[in-house]
Design an enzyme around this catalytic site. Structure first.
Site, short mmCIF file in Angstrom:
data_model
loop_
_atom_site.label_atom_id
_atom_site.label_comp_id
_atom_site.label_asym_id
_atom_site.label_seq_id
_atom_site.Cartn_x
_atom_site.Cartn_y
_atom_site.Cartn_z
N ASN A 117 0.78 -1.24 0.00
CA ASN A 117 0.00 0.00 0.00
C ASN A 117 0.81 1.29 0.00
O ASN A 117 0.27 2.35 -0.32
CB ASN A 117 -0.92 -0.07 1.24
CG ASN A 117 -1.59 1.23 1.57
OD1 ASN A 117 -2.49 1.65 0.83
ND2 ASN A 117 -1.19 1.88 2.66
N SER A 170 -5.33 2.64 -7.84
CA SER A 170 -6.01 3.93 -7.68
C SER A 170 -6.98 4.15 -8.82
O SER A 170 -6.80 3.60 -9.92
CB SER A 170 -4.97 5.07 -7.69
OG SER A 170 -5.61 6.31 -7.73
N TYR A 189 2.08 8.98 -11.49
CA TYR A 189 1.29 8.31 -10.44
C TYR A 189 0.30 7.32 -11.08
O TYR A 189 0.23 6.15 -10.69
CB TYR A 189 0.56 9.36 -9.61
CG TYR A 189 -0.29 8.81 -8.50
CD1 TYR A 189 0.25 8.48 -7.26
CD2 TYR A 189 -1.67 8.63 -8.67
CE1 TYR A 189 -0.53 7.97 -6.24
CE2 TYR A 189 -2.46 8.13 -7.66
CZ TYR A 189 -1.89 7.80 -6.44
OH TYR A 189 -2.68 7.29 -5.45
N LYS A 193 0.29 3.26 -10.85
CA LYS A 193 -0.85 2.54 -10.28
C LYS A 193 -1.48 1.58 -11.29
O LYS A 193 -2.01 0.53 -10.92
CB LYS A 193 -1.89 3.54 -9.77
CG LYS A 193 -1.40 4.37 -8.56
CD LYS A 193 -1.18 3.50 -7.34
CE LYS A 193 -0.89 4.28 -6.08
NZ LYS A 193 -0.70 3.43 -4.90
P1 NAD Z 1 -0.68 8.50 3.33
O1 NAD Z 1 0.29 9.50 2.81
O2 NAD Z 1 -1.41 8.78 4.58
O3 NAD Z 1 0.04 7.08 3.48
C1 NAD Z 1 1.10 6.66 2.66
C2 NAD Z 1 2.18 6.08 3.56
O4 NAD Z 1 3.21 5.54 2.72
C3 NAD Z 1 2.82 7.14 4.46
O5 NAD Z 1 2.72 6.76 5.81
C4 NAD Z 1 4.26 7.21 3.99
O6 NAD Z 1 5.20 7.45 5.01
C5 NAD Z 1 4.44 5.81 3.37
N1 NAD Z 1 5.54 5.80 2.42
C6 NAD Z 1 5.82 6.72 1.46
N2 NAD Z 1 6.95 6.38 0.82
C7 NAD Z 1 7.38 5.23 1.38
C8 NAD Z 1 8.49 4.40 1.16
N3 NAD Z 1 9.41 4.68 0.22
N4 NAD Z 1 8.63 3.28 1.91
C9 NAD Z 1 7.74 2.99 2.88
N5 NAD Z 1 6.65 3.73 3.13
C10 NAD Z 1 6.49 4.85 2.40
O7 NAD Z 1 -1.69 8.25 2.16
P2 NAD Z 1 -2.99 7.33 2.06
O8 NAD Z 1 -4.08 8.20 1.57
O9 NAD Z 1 -3.19 6.48 3.25
O10 NAD Z 1 -2.55 6.43 0.82
C11 NAD Z 1 -2.21 5.07 0.91
C12 NAD Z 1 -2.15 4.50 -0.49
O11 NAD Z 1 -3.40 4.68 -1.13
C13 NAD Z 1 -1.11 5.14 -1.40
O12 NAD Z 1 -0.52 4.15 -2.22
C14 NAD Z 1 -1.95 6.08 -2.25
O13 NAD Z 1 -1.34 6.34 -3.50
C15 NAD Z 1 -3.22 5.28 -2.39
N6 NAD Z 1 -4.43 6.03 -2.74
C16 NAD Z 1 -4.90 7.00 -1.89
C17 NAD Z 1 -6.06 7.70 -2.25
C18 NAD Z 1 -6.65 8.77 -1.38
O14 NAD Z 1 -7.55 9.50 -1.84
N7 NAD Z 1 -6.21 8.92 -0.13
C19 NAD Z 1 -6.70 7.38 -3.46
C20 NAD Z 1 -6.19 6.39 -4.28
C21 NAD Z 1 -5.05 5.71 -3.89
#
Ligand code: NAD
Length: 283
Positions: A117, A170, A189, A193
């Site tokens: 994730n 995503s 991005y 994805k």
């Molecule tokens: P978030 O930023 O709260 O969580 C992402 C986490 O990934 C963070 O805690 C960060 O420290 C960690 N991270 C980043 N780079 C890293 C690395 N190199 N190694 C280890 N950990 C790392 O964001 P979220 O909203 O919880 O998103 C989680 C996932 O869901 C992501 O892949 C994001 O692209 C995807 N996503 C989110 C949304 C949304 O609307 N929130 C929509 C579609 C997809």
């Protein structure tokens, strides 16, 4: 009595068995799993859902999240009575992911479920993005997913049991995220994805003989914490205008979808992409 046949594996009415409860299929009692991006909104809510469902969980994130991860692991362990541990790893770094494999076995014994994730949306990710933005996005989102899924499925195969992989793709893997007349800045991005989604599908075919399932979720806009303080109410309405349900999703709405895909509730589901996006992808 008639001889056993291949068709005996398909019970017609399991609910008639005295102790049978379909809700038991959602249990993860005795399972072990890890969540990458575990300090973030989606990751920590999946960790909580898994712990409540009975699993031991490793919450994996970057070392800079230590102040979040340590108390989170403690709180989940105390609340749900399972073993929840923080582990630190940059998922784009091969050596760190190799070390993570050893730590997972040391801390949990094995891995039955993995939520792949961790992800970033790097600023400047538009048609003219610099090479560095493209490369960082691919390194973390796509290569990081490959590296961490590899250690998960290798542990599952080495230990001779099946498992379930769930990848966070995503909405942006499927369209350009229309907002206010044009695409959102999700060039690399979205490409990363889309790669994750197809990789999850490939693994579904390749790993089925080992009893390992592989699926993706495609969240739409989720109020995970990343938008807080960054958008005004007008922007909320603008972003959600193309979403049939006209709202963001919540972290728990993602967690329940992931719980479904990692538990036996989805035991015949592999190679799929579950859109959790309020209907955005319909347009
Ligand atoms: P978030 O930023 O709260 O969580 C992402 C986490 O990934 C963070 O805690 C960060 O420290 C960690 N991270 C980043 N780079 C890293 C690395 N190199 N190694 C280890 N950990 C790392 O964001 P979220 O909203 O919880 O998103 C989680 C996932 O869901 C992501 O892949 C994001 O692209 C995807 N996503 C989110 C949304 C949304 O609307 N929130 C929509 C579609 C997809």
């Amino acid at each position: 009595m008639a001889d056993a046949t291949i068709f005996d594996q398909y019970p017609l009415d399991q609910w008639k068995e005295p102790d049978h409860r379909i809700m038991d299929r959602f249990s993860l009692t005795g399972k072990k799993g890890f969540v990458t991006g575990g300090a973030g909104g989606l990751g920590r809510n999946v960790a909580a859902a898994w712990a409540e469902a009975g699993a031991d969980v490793a919450i994996v994130d970057l070392p800079r999240t230590k102040d979040v991860l340590e108390p989170l692991a403690k709180e989940l362990s105390e609340r749900y009575g399972t073993n929840v541990v923080p582990l630190y790893c940059d998922v784009s770094d091969r050596e760190q992911v190799d070390a993570l494999k050893t730590s997972l076995i040391d801390e949990l014994g094995t891995v039955d479920v993995a939520f792949i994730n961790a992800g970033v949306n790097v600023p400047g990710d538009d048609a003219d993005e610099p090479y560095e933005v493209w490369q960082k996005t691919i390194d973390i989102n796509l290569t990081g997913a490959y590296l961490t899924a590899q250690i998960a499925q290798h542990i599952m195969r080495d230990h001779g049991h099946g498992g379930s992989l769930v990848f966070t793709s995503s909405l942006s893997a499927h369209n350009a995220n229309f907002i206010a007349g044009g695409p959102s800045p999700v060039a690399a991005y979205g490409a990363s994805k889309a790669g994750i989604y197809e990789y999850a599908r490939y693994l579904a075919a390749a790993l089925a003989p080992y009893g390992i399932r592989s699926n993706a979720i495609s969240p739409g806009y989720v109020w995970s914490g990343i938008f807080e303080g960054r958008i005004v109410p007008e922007a909320h309405d603008l972003m959600t205008a193309p979403v049939p349900m006209h709202r963001f999703g919540t972290n728990e709405e993602i967690a329940s979808a992931v719980l479904f895909l990692t538990s036996d509730a989805s035991s015949y589901v592999t190679g799929t992409n579950l859109q959790v996006d309020g209907g955005y992808s319909v347009y």
